[in-house]
Design a protein around this motif. Structure first.
Motif, PDB file in Angstrom:
ATOM      1  N   LEU A  53      46.299  42.995  52.329  1.00 59.83           N
ATOM      2  CA  LEU A  53      45.648  42.000  52.739  1.00 59.83           C
ATOM      3  C   LEU A  53      45.773  41.754  54.072  1.00 59.83           C
ATOM      4  N   THR A  54      44.932  41.309  54.793  1.00 57.43           N
ATOM      5  CA  THR A  54      44.667  41.123  56.278  1.00 57.43           C
ATOM      6  C   THR A  54      44.102  39.827  56.546  1.00 57.43           C
ATOM      7  N   ASP A  55      43.716  39.332  55.750  1.00 56.58           N
ATOM      8  CA  ASP A  55      43.158  37.870  55.763  1.00 56.58           C
ATOM      9  C   ASP A  55      44.194  36.781  55.836  1.00 56.58           C
ATOM     10  N   PRO A  56      44.624  36.183  56.758  1.00 55.73           N
ATOM     11  CA  PRO A  56      45.565  35.028  56.668  1.00 55.73           C
ATOM     12  C   PRO A  56      45.582  34.082  55.298  1.00 55.73           C
ATOM     13  N   THR A  57      44.182  33.666  54.979  1.00 57.79           N
ATOM     14  CA  THR A  57      44.102  32.820  54.074  1.00 57.79           C
ATOM     15  C   THR A  57      44.281  33.488  52.588  1.00 57.79           C
ATOM     16  N   ARG A  58      43.896  34.900  52.243  1.00 52.36           N
ATOM     17  CA  ARG A  58      44.374  35.525  51.334  1.00 52.36           C
ATOM     18  C   ARG A  58      45.921  35.836  51.250  1.00 52.36           C
ATOM     19  N   ILE A  59      46.220  35.946  52.121  1.00 56.25           N
ATOM     20  CA  ILE A  59      47.787  36.315  52.202  1.00 56.25           C
ATOM     21  C   ILE A  59      48.575  35.083  51.830  1.00 56.25           C
ATOM     22  N   GLU A  60      48.224  34.006  52.242  1.00 55.57           N
ATOM     23  CA  GLU A  60      48.705  32.869  51.881  1.00 55.57           C
ATOM     24  C   GLU A  60      48.574  32.321  50.350  1.00 55.57           C
ATOM     25  N   GLU A  61      47.521  32.761  50.084  1.00 54.58           N
ATOM     26  CA  GLU A  61      47.206  32.496  48.467  1.00 54.58           C
ATOM     27  C   GLU A  61      47.951  33.467  47.787  1.00 54.58           C
ATOM     28  N   MET A  75      40.393  41.145  42.454  1.00 55.06           N
ATOM     29  CA  MET A  75      39.415  41.800  42.498  1.00 55.06           C
ATOM     30  C   MET A  75      39.074  42.368  43.994  1.00 55.06           C
ATOM     31  N   GLY A  76      38.241  43.330  43.807  1.00 47.98           N
ATOM     32  CA  GLY A  76      37.984  43.877  45.211  1.00 47.98           C
ATOM     33  C   GLY A  76      36.871  45.082  45.142  1.00 47.98           C
ATOM     34  N   ARG A  77      36.486  45.608  46.153  1.00 52.46           N
ATOM     35  CA  ARG A  77      35.653  46.811  46.225  1.00 52.46           C
ATOM     36  C   ARG A  77      36.414  47.915  46.492  1.00 52.46           C
ATOM     37  N   ILE A  78      36.361  49.231  45.621  1.00 58.49           N
ATOM     38  CA  ILE A  78      37.108  50.420  45.879  1.00 58.49           C
ATOM     39  C   ILE A  78      36.696  51.082  46.783  1.00 58.49           C
ATOM     40  N   ILE A  79      37.617  51.734  47.274  1.00 59.86           N
ATOM     41  CA  ILE A  79      37.259  52.858  48.344  1.00 59.86           C
ATOM     42  C   ILE A  79      37.962  54.261  47.711  1.00 59.86           C
ATOM     43  N   LYS A  80      37.262  55.138  47.497  1.00 61.79           N
ATOM     44  CA  LYS A  80      37.614  56.456  46.732  1.00 61.79           C
ATOM     45  C   LYS A  80      38.266  57.372  47.828  1.00 61.79           C
ATOM     46  N   ARG A  81      39.581  56.771  48.242  1.00 61.82           N
ATOM     47  CA  ARG A  81      40.501  57.906  48.825  1.00 61.82           C
ATOM     48  C   ARG A  81      41.749  57.081  48.975  1.00 61.82           C
ATOM     49  N   THR A  97      37.452  42.979  50.996  1.00 58.85           N
ATOM     50  CA  THR A  97      36.931  42.364  49.674  1.00 58.85           C
ATOM     51  C   THR A  97      37.866  41.855  48.840  1.00 58.85           C
ATOM     52  N   ILE A  98      39.033  41.828  49.246  1.00 58.27           N
ATOM     53  CA  ILE A  98      39.976  41.291  47.976  1.00 58.27           C
ATOM     54  C   ILE A  98      39.961  39.859  47.675  1.00 58.27           C
ATOM     55  N   HIS A  99      39.801  39.213  46.555  1.00 52.80           N
ATOM     56  CA  HIS A  99      39.851  38.018  46.222  1.00 52.80           C
ATOM     57  C   HIS A  99      40.685  38.030  44.868  1.00 52.80           C
ATOM     58  N   PHE A 100      41.027  36.506  44.514  1.00 51.49           N
ATOM     59  CA  PHE A 100      41.681  36.224  43.343  1.00 51.49           C
ATOM     60  C   PHE A 100      40.896  35.530  42.336  1.00 51.49           C
ATOM     61  N   PHE A 101      40.825  35.727  41.000  1.00 55.35           N
ATOM     62  CA  PHE A 101      39.870  35.064  40.312  1.00 55.35           C
ATOM     63  C   PHE A 101      40.709  34.655  38.959  1.00 55.35           C
ATOM     64  N   THR A 102      40.161  33.616  38.054  1.00 60.05           N
ATOM     65  CA  THR A 102      40.538  33.394  36.992  1.00 60.05           C
ATOM     66  C   THR A 102      39.593  33.920  35.776  1.00 60.05           C
ATOM     67  N   TYR A 103      38.347  33.874  36.184  1.00 57.09           N
ATOM     68  CA  TYR A 103      37.288  34.484  35.097  1.00 57.09           C
ATOM     69  C   TYR A 103      36.455  35.499  35.872  1.00 57.09           C
ATOM     70  N   ALA A 104      35.951  36.563  35.320  1.00 54.03           N
ATOM     71  CA  ALA A 104      34.968  37.351  35.842  1.00 54.03           C
ATOM     72  C   ALA A 104      34.215  38.255  34.794  1.00 54.03           C
ATOM     73  N   SER A 137      45.036  42.176  35.597  1.00 48.69           N
ATOM     74  CA  SER A 137      46.043  42.460  36.601  1.00 48.69           C
ATOM     75  C   SER A 137      46.771  41.074  36.945  1.00 48.69           C
ATOM     76  N   ARG A 138      47.880  41.286  37.530  1.00 40.73           N
ATOM     77  CA  ARG A 138      48.845  40.219  37.745  1.00 40.73           C
ATOM     78  C   ARG A 138      49.660  40.623  38.912  1.00 40.73           C
ATOM     79  N   LEU A 139      49.480  39.898  39.877  1.00 38.23           N
ATOM     80  CA  LEU A 139      50.571  39.962  41.165  1.00 38.23           C
ATOM     81  C   LEU A 139      51.992  40.064  40.584  1.00 38.23           C
ATOM     82  N   VAL A 140      52.660  40.877  41.288  1.00 38.09           N
ATOM     83  CA  VAL A 140      54.214  41.168  40.738  1.00 38.09           C
ATOM     84  C   VAL A 140      55.000  40.764  41.935  1.00 38.09           C
TER      85      VAL A 140
END
Length: 146
Positions: A53-61, A75-81, A97-104, A137-140
């Motif tokens: 994570l590089t966005d300070p808001t996302r890091i704090e979240e 959730m986020g967009r895959i880079i194939k490497r 593109t990384i975010h956190f979600f409850t429902y998708a 998924s669940r942050l560890v």
């Protein structure tokens, strides 16, 4: 009815992709980049995956989610490497593109190893737009920078 449901899922996936792309476009307008933070998540397969994570808001979240145990997923967009911080896998998530979600929607759900096994199909009918939202998924933990 099935075709109708598939079309709705595809349209919903496109809408989610558009929303997750907006922060990436705005990222270039900010000042110097914030230091990156690294987090590990797991899914029902118990495999682990590392995100940057590089966005300070996302890091704090992410830190807040770890502290509270709130049930949100990655959730986020895959880079194939591979990425140096996630070398076990042949892909990683674009940090912008990384975010956190409850429902998708179901069209973006897959487990960590399933994505690896079907990486050549990502971006087509499987995970349209390379958008991935593993429902289990669940942050560890936060991990040190590599």
């Amino acid at each position: 009815m099935r075709a109708f449901t598939t079309r709705i899922g595809t349209l919903a996936a496109a809408a989610v992709l558009a929303l997750t792309s907006a922060p990436a476009a705005q990222a270039g307008k900010a000042g110097p980049p914030a230091p990156a933070a690294y987090f590990e998540f797991t899914d029902l397969t118990r495999h682990t995956f590392v995100i940057q994570l590089t966005d300070p808001t996302r890091i704090e979240e992410a830190r807040s989610l770890l502290a509270s145990g709130e049930d949100k997923h990655v959730m986020g967009r895959i880079i194939k490497r591979p990425a140096p911080y996630n070398a076990r896998w042949s892909y990683h998530l674009n940090p912008d593109t990384i975010h956190f979600f409850t429902y998708a929607i179901e069209v973006c759900d897959a487990t960590i190893p399933y994505v690896e096994d079907h990486l050549d199909e990502v971006g087509g009918a499987f995970l349209p737009g390379s958008h991935w939202c593993p429902w289990t998924s669940r942050l560890v933990r936060e991990i040190p920078a590599p």
